[in-house]
Design an enzyme around this catalytic site. Structure first.
Site, PDB file in Angstrom:
ATOM      1  N   ASP A  99      -0.067  -2.202   5.179  1.00 12.16           N
ATOM      2  CA  ASP A  99      -0.030  -2.250   3.587  1.00 12.16           C
ATOM      3  C   ASP A  99      -0.146  -3.814   2.970  1.00 12.16           C
ATOM      4  O   ASP A  99       0.357  -4.053   1.919  1.00 12.16           O
ATOM      5  CB  ASP A  99       1.381  -1.651   3.178  1.00 12.16           C
ATOM      6  CG  ASP A  99       2.577  -2.196   3.639  1.00 12.16           C
ATOM      7  OD1 ASP A  99       2.450  -2.872   4.675  1.00 12.16           O
ATOM      8  OD2 ASP A  99       3.707  -1.905   3.341  1.00 12.16           O
ATOM      9  N   GLU A 100      -0.382  -4.611   3.839  1.00  8.84           N
ATOM     10  CA  GLU A 100      -0.533  -6.004   3.317  1.00  8.84           C
ATOM     11  C   GLU A 100      -1.453  -7.105   3.878  1.00  8.84           C
ATOM     12  O   GLU A 100      -2.026  -6.738   5.169  1.00  8.84           O
ATOM     13  CB  GLU A 100       1.015  -6.751   3.282  1.00  8.84           C
ATOM     14  CG  GLU A 100       1.473  -7.036   4.793  1.00  8.84           C
ATOM     15  CD  GLU A 100       2.580  -7.697   4.855  1.00  8.84           C
ATOM     16  OE1 GLU A 100       2.937  -8.957   4.242  1.00  8.84           O
ATOM     17  OE2 GLU A 100       3.485  -7.490   5.719  1.00  8.84           O
TER      18      GLU A 100
END
Length: 414
Positions: A99-100
């Protein structure tokens, strides 16, 4: 230099996906998991609920907490889609988790405008196309961009002016720095160091005494925003690891042996799949008070056999517990293998009758173990992971963290 590095981080990602999939959960405190909290929404975090916390404790802090099981395929799909939006603006995207990611937009400002406008466009697209909140930090270095994205949370954008970097950085709490965990934070606090500015002004020798030479030197540089790392489009992991959050379990063999064997199974399977055995085995034991201890051993020959890895990990954990006899409960166990090598074929040993022959990959007994693992691998490749397993693992009972959740965090070994 201009501030052209972006760090994009989806907010409370797993919980946000669950709220997206079920609108009835929006605005309510939710946690993904059950026996252990895997992730929590911001509404739950406001009550002190956090990832890795036992489910019972989470319910005590937040009586209205709603637990959901998790939609792991949706996490992967939406995470990939969000990172794909960054790729529509620049090819220089370095994904560091599900998610990053970092992105360097220096070469595309003539197409899409200044970095701040690019970051705003990314946030708008992720929200409009995927329905998810995302926070972005923009800065001149990777470390500062990551800190800026944390400051931007939830669902915000922070651009750090290169002329005011230290003024921005030095007022922030030291735990925002990459590499400062609960133990390091406590040690720094005991010495009166609470902000990044205070850490920056601390003499190097003092930091070394508190954190060790390598960590002290690294944090001192980052506190002055000295970070020469560039955005790399392909990051191959230099180690393979897995961990299991246990909640609060007795520090007994009936607990840690099945857990370690399951973790060894996951790690060794990945090593064999890429023909990348490793020489250094490390275990991490976190006790009930969140104090963690690590132990490692470097082997003569690289290993990738499940049973060999499990036995080594068990010995290391036993050594940790022997050194900490007052610790009665374990909250987390982890195994990692580093110093990975490229080994497409097994190097056989002569039958010398050595005491550790069972753990030498190239010995007759060690090779037999490896061949059994490869048979298990082939069955799983054809019929799925649950088609076959190791009896000692199966007898360990249900696991607190689903394997699908762990797989989302595994990096490519290349």
């Amino acid at each position: 230099m201009d501030a052209t590095i972006l760090h994009a981080d989806l907010d409370a990602f797993y919980a946000s996906v669950e709220q997206l999939l079920d609108p009835a959960l929006r605005g309510r405190p939710i946690a993904v998991g059950g026996g252990v909290v895997l992730a929590a929404s911001y509404e739950a975090k406001a009550y002190g609920v956090r990832g890795g916390m036992p489910g019972r404790r989470a319910r005590e802090l937040c009586p209205g907490l709603i637990f959901v099981g998790g939609h792991f395929k949706e996490y992967q799909r939406l995470g990939d889609a969000a990172i794909g939006v960054l790729g529509d603006f620049t090819p220089l995207v370095e994904r560091i988790s599900i998610d990053e990611a970092f992105a360097d937009v220096a070469g595309c400002t003539h197409l899409f405008g200044p970095p701040a406008e690019i970051a705003a466009a990314i946030r708008h697209r992720v929200r409009a196309e995927l329905g998810l909140p995302i926070s972005i930090g923009v800065a001149r270095t990777k470390h500062l961009a990551k800190i800026a994205s944390q400051v931007a949370k939830p669902d915000g954008l922070v651009v750090v002016d290169p002329a005011a970097e230290l003024a921005f950085l030095h007022d922030l709490p030291v735990e925002l720095m990459w590499g400062v965990g609960p133990v390091s934070k406590a040690r720094l606090a005991d010495s009166g160091i609470h902000t990044i500015g205070q850490l920056a002004e601390t003499p190097g020798r003092s930091l070394e005494r508190l954190l060790g030479h390598a960590a002290g030197e690294k944090l001192a540089a980052l506190a002055w925003n000295r970070d020469p790392r560039e955005v790399r489009t392909h990051r191959r992991a230099q180690s393979a690891g897995a961990q299991s959050a246990l909640g609060r379990k007795p520090a007994e063999e009936r607990v840690f042996v099945p857990t370690l064997r399951h973790l060894a199974d996951r790690v060794a399977t990945r090593l064999r799949a890429k023909s990348r055995p490793g020489r250094t085995v490390t275990v991490r034991v976190r006790f009930a008070d969140l104090h963690a201890v690590t132990r490692s051993v470097t082997l003569d020959a690289p290993v990738s056999a499940t049973t060999i890895l499990a036995e080594i990990a068990e010995e290391l954990v036993r050594a940790v517990l022997a050194d900490h006899p007052r610790e009665r409960f374990i909250s987390l166990l982890a195994i990692s293998v580093s110093h990975l090598e490229h080994e497409p074929a097994m190097q056989l040993d002569l039958p010398l009758g050595l005491a550790d022959e069972r753990r030498r990959p190239g010995s007759r007994k060690g090779n037999a173990r490896w061949l059994a693992d490869r048979a298990v691998d082939r069955i799983r490749e054809r019929f799925g992971w649950d088609a076959v397993g190791y009896g000692s693992v199966a007898l360990g009972g249900a696991r607190s963290v689903p394997d699908a959740f762990r797989e989302l965090a595994e990096k490519d070994l290349g």
